[in-house]
Design a protein around this motif. Structure first.
Motif, PDB file in Angstrom:
ATOM      1  N   LEU A  17       0.813  -1.215   0.000  1.00 19.86           N
ATOM      2  CA  LEU A  17       0.000   0.000   0.000  1.00 19.86           C
ATOM      3  C   LEU A  17       0.849   1.269   0.000  1.00 19.86           C
ATOM      4  O   LEU A  17       0.344   2.347   0.298  1.00 19.86           O
ATOM      5  CB  LEU A  17      -0.941  -0.006   1.207  1.00 19.86           C
ATOM      6  CG  LEU A  17      -2.020  -1.100   1.189  1.00 19.86           C
ATOM      7  CD1 LEU A  17      -2.792  -1.114   2.513  1.00 19.86           C
ATOM      8  CD2 LEU A  17      -2.986  -0.897   0.027  1.00 19.86           C
ATOM      9  N   GLN A  20      -0.656   3.950  -2.238  1.00 19.04           N
ATOM     10  CA  GLN A  20      -1.860   4.518  -1.634  1.00 19.04           C
ATOM     11  C   GLN A  20      -1.509   5.452  -0.477  1.00 19.04           C
ATOM     12  O   GLN A  20      -2.128   6.511  -0.307  1.00 19.04           O
ATOM     13  CB  GLN A  20      -2.787   3.395  -1.162  1.00 19.04           C
ATOM     14  CG  GLN A  20      -3.481   2.640  -2.280  1.00 19.04           C
ATOM     15  CD  GLN A  20      -2.638   1.517  -2.852  1.00 19.04           C
ATOM     16  OE1 GLN A  20      -1.435   1.415  -2.595  1.00 19.04           O
ATOM     17  NE2 GLN A  20      -3.274   0.651  -3.628  1.00 19.04           N
ATOM     18  N   ARG A  23      -0.421   8.786  -1.876  1.00 17.01           N
ATOM     19  CA  ARG A  23      -1.574   9.592  -2.309  1.00 17.01           C
ATOM     20  C   ARG A  23      -2.336  10.155  -1.116  1.00 17.01           C
ATOM     21  O   ARG A  23      -2.790  11.309  -1.139  1.00 17.01           O
ATOM     22  CB  ARG A  23      -2.494   8.754  -3.181  1.00 17.01           C
ATOM     23  CG  ARG A  23      -1.951   8.489  -4.575  1.00 17.01           C
ATOM     24  CD  ARG A  23      -2.797   7.475  -5.308  1.00 17.01           C
ATOM     25  NE  ARG A  23      -4.212   7.854  -5.312  1.00 17.01           N
ATOM     26  CZ  ARG A  23      -5.216   6.985  -5.448  1.00 17.01           C
ATOM     27  NH1 ARG A  23      -4.965   5.682  -5.559  1.00 17.01           N
ATOM     28  NH2 ARG A  23      -6.456   7.410  -5.453  1.00 17.01           N
ATOM     29  N   LEU A 129      -1.651   4.384   6.403  1.00 13.31           N
ATOM     30  CA  LEU A 129      -2.651   4.800   5.419  1.00 13.31           C
ATOM     31  C   LEU A 129      -3.962   5.100   6.133  1.00 13.31           C
ATOM     32  O   LEU A 129      -4.595   6.138   5.901  1.00 13.31           O
ATOM     33  CB  LEU A 129      -2.849   3.701   4.373  1.00 13.31           C
ATOM     34  CG  LEU A 129      -4.062   3.861   3.444  1.00 13.31           C
ATOM     35  CD1 LEU A 129      -3.939   5.113   2.590  1.00 13.31           C
ATOM     36  CD2 LEU A 129      -4.221   2.608   2.578  1.00 13.31           C
ATOM     37  N   ASP A 152     -11.095   4.674  -3.547  1.00 23.84           N
ATOM     38  CA  ASP A 152     -10.238   3.491  -3.493  1.00 23.84           C
ATOM     39  C   ASP A 152      -9.277   3.547  -2.311  1.00 23.84           C
ATOM     40  O   ASP A 152      -8.950   2.518  -1.710  1.00 23.84           O
ATOM     41  CB  ASP A 152      -9.482   3.293  -4.803  1.00 23.84           C
ATOM     42  CG  ASP A 152      -8.473   4.405  -5.072  1.00 23.84           C
ATOM     43  OD1 ASP A 152      -8.856   5.594  -5.010  1.00 23.84           O
ATOM     44  OD2 ASP A 152      -7.293   4.093  -5.351  1.00 23.84           O
ATOM     45  N   LEU A 153      -8.832   4.755  -1.945  1.00 24.47           N
ATOM     46  CA  LEU A 153      -7.960   4.894  -0.777  1.00 24.47           C
ATOM     47  C   LEU A 153      -8.718   4.563   0.503  1.00 24.47           C
ATOM     48  O   LEU A 153      -8.210   3.842   1.376  1.00 24.47           O
ATOM     49  CB  LEU A 153      -7.398   6.309  -0.696  1.00 24.47           C
ATOM     50  CG  LEU A 153      -6.479   6.768  -1.820  1.00 24.47           C
ATOM     51  CD1 LEU A 153      -5.959   8.173  -1.521  1.00 24.47           C
ATOM     52  CD2 LEU A 153      -5.316   5.805  -2.001  1.00 24.47           C
ATOM     53  N   ALA A 156      -9.299   0.823   0.773  1.00 24.06           N
ATOM     54  CA  ALA A 156      -8.094   0.102   1.171  1.00 24.06           C
ATOM     55  C   ALA A 156      -7.796   0.296   2.652  1.00 24.06           C
ATOM     56  O   ALA A 156      -7.423  -0.648   3.364  1.00 24.06           O
ATOM     57  CB  ALA A 156      -6.903   0.576   0.331  1.00 24.06           C
TER      58      ALA A 156
END
Length: 208
Positions: A17, A20, A23, A129, A152-153, A156
């Protein structure tokens, strides 16, 4: 965060990840850029932090990610209480850039020492994250900014939270409030913050 259930699963089941997380950190950077000095003392959904100390916590998280990438114990990174002068978003960007560099090429199956214990590197990345998105949401709603991360983040991060943060028990060594039942039409980010014990609906009413 209780990482025991995740450490019992095969490392191969843990996704990478890092993109991710990068981002999510970029999203947080934009939120920090949108904060004005007159908002520093305002409350946030995370009751232990006002806006100023929440930004300090986000800085600290980026430095702890860097520390783990370099093989150090994240718990040795002291909490940042005094924000630097100047461009706070640029300061955060420098910390997150250093954290990404530290993790480049790192074997995610290797154990690292996170604040909540020794876990595979992949789980530590996933945990941060979740933290970046959750505290990003905290900062956004506290300062009247758009609070929805990329779907999507959030999805996850929620998968990591379901795996590493049990619904029961909460409190004590698991410093999160009880899970808030999500609305049927809740967004991915709202479902994430609900899992961490935040009532998104209550805060959105407050800032809306």
């Amino acid at each position: 965060m209780n990482a025991t259930p995740a450490t019992e699963r095969p490392v191969s089941a843990l996704p990478d990840l890092r993109p991710q997380l990068a981002r999510a950190q970029q999203w947080v950077e934009t939120l920090i850029a949108g904060v004005t000095p007159d908002q520093f003392d305002d409350p946030t959904p995370c009751e232990e932090f006002d806006v100023r100390t929440l930004i300090g916590h986000l800085y600290t998280g980026a430095r702890r990610v860097e520390a783990m990438g370099k093989g150090r114990d994240a718990r040795t990174v002291e909490f940042i209480t005094d924000l630097p002068d100047g461009d706070l978003a640029a300061g955060y960007r420098s910390h997150t850039a250093a954290s990404r560099l530290a993790w480049a090429g790192k074997d995610l199956g290797e154990p690292v020492t996170a604040p909540w214990g020794t876990v595979p590197g992949a789980l530590a990345v996933g945990g941060y994250l979740q933290e970046a998105l959750t505290h990003g949401w905290d900062l956004a709603v506290a300062t009247g900014q758009p609070a929805e991360a990329d779907a999507d983040l959030a999805a996850a991060a929620l998968a990591v939270a379901h795996r590493a943060l049990p619904a029961q028990p909460r409190g004590g060594p698991v410093p999160f409030g009880p899970v808030v039942e999500a609305r049927q039409d809740a967004s991915p980010t709202e479902r994430l913050v609900n899992w961490t014990g935040r009532s998104a609906a209550d805060w959105m009413k407050r800032v809306g």
